[in-house]
Design a protein around this motif. Structure first.
Motif, PDB file in Angstrom:
ATOM      1  N   GLN A 108       0.842  -1.207   0.000  1.00  0.00           N
ATOM      2  CA  GLN A 108       0.000   0.000   0.000  1.00  0.00           C
ATOM      3  C   GLN A 108       0.872   1.249   0.000  1.00  0.00           C
ATOM      4  OE1 GLN A 108      -3.432   0.489   2.760  1.00  0.00           O
ATOM      5  NE2 GLN A 108      -2.592  -1.398   3.644  1.00  0.00           N
ATOM      6  N   PRO A 109       0.410   2.295  -0.627  1.00  0.00           N
ATOM      7  CA  PRO A 109       1.088   3.574  -0.435  1.00  0.00           C
ATOM      8  C   PRO A 109       0.989   3.967   1.042  1.00  0.00           C
ATOM      9  CG  PRO A 109      -0.368   3.664  -2.331  1.00  0.00           C
ATOM     10  CD  PRO A 109      -0.656   2.372  -1.613  1.00  0.00           C
ATOM     11  N   ALA A 110       2.009   4.602   1.548  1.00  0.00           N
ATOM     12  CA  ALA A 110       2.085   4.957   2.963  1.00  0.00           C
ATOM     13  C   ALA A 110       0.871   5.768   3.419  1.00  0.00           C
ATOM     14  CB  ALA A 110       3.374   5.721   3.241  1.00  0.00           C
ATOM     15  N   VAL A 111       0.442   6.711   2.602  1.00  0.00           N
ATOM     16  CA  VAL A 111      -0.675   7.579   2.977  1.00  0.00           C
ATOM     17  C   VAL A 111      -1.959   6.778   3.165  1.00  0.00           C
ATOM     18  CG1 VAL A 111      -2.128   9.485   2.178  1.00  0.00           C
ATOM     19  CG2 VAL A 111       0.326   9.606   1.905  1.00  0.00           C
ATOM     20  N   GLU A 112      -2.218   5.849   2.274  1.00  0.00           N
ATOM     21  CA  GLU A 112      -3.421   5.022   2.408  1.00  0.00           C
ATOM     22  C   GLU A 112      -3.352   4.174   3.669  1.00  0.00           C
ATOM     23  OE1 GLU A 112      -4.352   2.796  -1.112  1.00  0.00           O
ATOM     24  OE2 GLU A 112      -4.183   4.575  -2.382  1.00  0.00           O
ATOM     25  N   PHE A 113      -2.170   3.652   3.975  1.00  0.00           N
ATOM     26  CA  PHE A 113      -2.004   2.852   5.184  1.00  0.00           C
ATOM     27  C   PHE A 113      -2.266   3.699   6.427  1.00  0.00           C
ATOM     28  CE2 PHE A 113       0.942   1.176   8.495  1.00  0.00           C
ATOM     29  CZ  PHE A 113       0.271  -0.008   8.754  1.00  0.00           C
ATOM     30  N   ILE A 114      -1.710   4.896   6.456  1.00  0.00           N
ATOM     31  CA  ILE A 114      -1.890   5.787   7.617  1.00  0.00           C
ATOM     32  C   ILE A 114      -3.354   6.167   7.781  1.00  0.00           C
ATOM     33  CG2 ILE A 114      -1.381   8.092   8.526  1.00  0.00           C
ATOM     34  CD1 ILE A 114       1.414   7.803   7.212  1.00  0.00           C
ATOM     35  N   VAL A 115      -3.987   6.585   6.708  1.00  0.00           N
ATOM     36  CA  VAL A 115      -5.399   6.990   6.784  1.00  0.00           C
ATOM     37  C   VAL A 115      -6.267   5.806   7.209  1.00  0.00           C
ATOM     38  CG1 VAL A 115      -7.385   7.783   5.427  1.00  0.00           C
ATOM     39  CG2 VAL A 115      -5.174   8.927   5.201  1.00  0.00           C
ATOM     40  N   GLY A 116      -5.971   4.626   6.707  1.00  0.00           N
ATOM     41  CA  GLY A 116      -6.711   3.433   7.116  1.00  0.00           C
ATOM     42  C   GLY A 116      -6.579   3.169   8.608  1.00  0.00           C
ATOM     43  N   ARG A 117      -5.374   3.354   9.142  1.00  0.00           N
ATOM     44  CA  ARG A 117      -5.163   3.170  10.586  1.00  0.00           C
ATOM     45  C   ARG A 117      -5.922   4.241  11.370  1.00  0.00           C
ATOM     46  NH1 ARG A 117      -1.664  -0.414  12.515  1.00  0.00           N
ATOM     47  NH2 ARG A 117      -1.395   0.724  14.451  1.00  0.00           N
ATOM     48  N   LEU A 118      -5.838   5.482  10.928  1.00  0.00           N
ATOM     49  CA  LEU A 118      -6.535   6.569  11.619  1.00  0.00           C
ATOM     50  C   LEU A 118      -8.048   6.345  11.598  1.00  0.00           C
ATOM     51  CD1 LEU A 118      -4.460   9.618  10.324  1.00  0.00           C
ATOM     52  CD2 LEU A 118      -4.474   8.699  12.656  1.00  0.00           C
ATOM     53  N   GLY A 121      -9.162   3.888  14.075  1.00  0.00           N
ATOM     54  CA  GLY A 121      -8.872   4.215  15.463  1.00  0.00           C
ATOM     55  C   GLY A 121      -7.575   3.599  15.979  1.00  0.00           C
ATOM     56  N   LEU A 122      -6.729   3.147  15.071  1.00  0.00           N
ATOM     57  CA  LEU A 122      -5.444   2.564  15.459  1.00  0.00           C
ATOM     58  C   LEU A 122      -4.388   3.655  15.583  1.00  0.00           C
ATOM     59  CD1 LEU A 122      -5.570  -0.556  13.114  1.00  0.00           C
ATOM     60  CD2 LEU A 122      -5.882  -0.532  15.603  1.00  0.00           C
ATOM     61  N   PRO A 123      -3.395   3.455  16.441  1.00  0.00           N
ATOM     62  CA  PRO A 123      -2.388   4.501  16.627  1.00  0.00           C
ATOM     63  C   PRO A 123      -1.498   4.700  15.406  1.00  0.00           C
ATOM     64  CG  PRO A 123      -1.760   2.508  17.813  1.00  0.00           C
ATOM     65  CD  PRO A 123      -3.141   2.282  17.269  1.00  0.00           C
ATOM     66  N   VAL A 124      -1.116   5.954  15.197  1.00  0.00           N
ATOM     67  CA  VAL A 124      -0.153   6.336  14.159  1.00  0.00           C
ATOM     68  C   VAL A 124       0.812   7.303  14.815  1.00  0.00           C
ATOM     69  CG1 VAL A 124       0.172   7.504  11.945  1.00  0.00           C
ATOM     70  CG2 VAL A 124      -1.837   6.056  12.296  1.00  0.00           C
ATOM     71  N   THR A 125       2.098   7.107  14.596  1.00  0.00           N
ATOM     72  CA  THR A 125       3.095   7.971  15.241  1.00  0.00           C
ATOM     73  C   THR A 125       3.027   9.399  14.700  1.00  0.00           C
ATOM     74  OG1 THR A 125       4.830   7.480  13.621  1.00  0.00           O
ATOM     75  CG2 THR A 125       4.695   6.038  15.573  1.00  0.00           C
ATOM     76  N   SER A 126       3.477  10.318  15.513  1.00  0.00           N
ATOM     77  CA  SER A 126       3.522  11.721  15.077  1.00  0.00           C
ATOM     78  C   SER A 126       4.504  11.890  13.925  1.00  0.00           C
ATOM     79  CB  SER A 126       3.875  12.634  16.252  1.00  0.00           C
ATOM     80  OG  SER A 126       5.103  12.265  16.817  1.00  0.00           O
ATOM     81  N   ALA A 127       5.567  11.087  13.900  1.00  0.00           N
ATOM     82  CA  ALA A 127       6.541  11.174  12.803  1.00  0.00           C
ATOM     83  C   ALA A 127       5.894  10.781  11.479  1.00  0.00           C
ATOM     84  CB  ALA A 127       7.742  10.275  13.092  1.00  0.00           C
ATOM     85  N   ALA A 128       5.097   9.722  11.485  1.00  0.00           N
ATOM     86  CA  ALA A 128       4.419   9.284  10.261  1.00  0.00           C
ATOM     87  C   ALA A 128       3.380  10.324   9.830  1.00  0.00           C
ATOM     88  CB  ALA A 128       3.760   7.925  10.472  1.00  0.00           C
ATOM     89  N   ARG A 129       2.633  10.848  10.801  1.00  0.00           N
ATOM     90  CA  ARG A 129       1.636  11.882  10.470  1.00  0.00           C
ATOM     91  C   ARG A 129       2.300  13.120   9.883  1.00  0.00           C
ATOM     92  NH1 ARG A 129      -3.237  12.070  14.794  1.00  0.00           N
ATOM     93  NH2 ARG A 129      -3.213   9.879  15.366  1.00  0.00           N
ATOM     94  N   ALA A 130       3.386  13.553  10.508  1.00  0.00           N
ATOM     95  CA  ALA A 130       4.069  14.769  10.059  1.00  0.00           C
ATOM     96  C   ALA A 130       4.655  14.591   8.660  1.00  0.00           C
ATOM     97  CB  ALA A 130       5.165  15.145  11.043  1.00  0.00           C
TER      98      ALA A 130
END
Length: 143
Positions: A108-118, A121-130
């Motif tokens: 998966q592209p990183a952005v899709e993975f992050i948005v899917g986790r968010l 309701g799963l945690p995402v690090t501030s570094a990944a969000r930033a």
């Protein structure tokens, strides 16, 4: 004569790789990773990843998964941009992930993975969000 030069060169490269691997093995073992994981990665992709890049990334991430923040007991190499979509083994495309995140992200592209986790309701690090803040906003607007 040319074959002999090639085999000598190959021999030098093999010895150098073995020495680097031996020296790096102890350093990798300290973070819960083995040199065989790097070798497997190199063989699978046909490209190598520098041990120093892995160790530097581990320090930058403070020993935590880049995606979820879980303490890494056995870090796995993850590509921000998957190799299957043109990603490389360059240091800016490599992060260390826990097994669960590495498996869940797959290609998966990183952005899709992050948005899917968010969204789940799963945690995402501030570094990944930033790192992907603008792309996350864009993807959420298009949904």
């Amino acid at each position: 004569m040319m074959r002999r030069a090639n085999s000598m060169t190959e021999s030098v490269h093999i010895r150098l790789y073995e020495r680097i691997t031996r020296e790096g093995s102890a350093r990798l073992k300290a973070i819960g990773m083995s040199a065989s994981q790097l070798r497997e990665h190199r063989v699978r992709l046909g490209r190598s990843i520098d041990i120093d890049h892995v160790l530097a990334q581990y320090e930058r991430q403070h020993g935590e998964c880049f995606w979820c923040g879980e303490v890494l007991s056995s870090p796995e190499i993850d590509h921000v941009k998957p190799v299957s979509t043109g990603g490389t083994n360059s240091s800016n495309n490599i992060v260390l992930a826990c097994r669960r995140c590495n498996w869940e992200k797959r290609a998966q592209p990183a952005v899709e993975f992050i948005v899917g986790r968010l969204d789940s309701g799963l945690p995402v690090t501030s570094a990944a969000r930033a790192r992907f803040e603008d792309e996350i906003r864009r993807l959420r607007r298009t949904r």
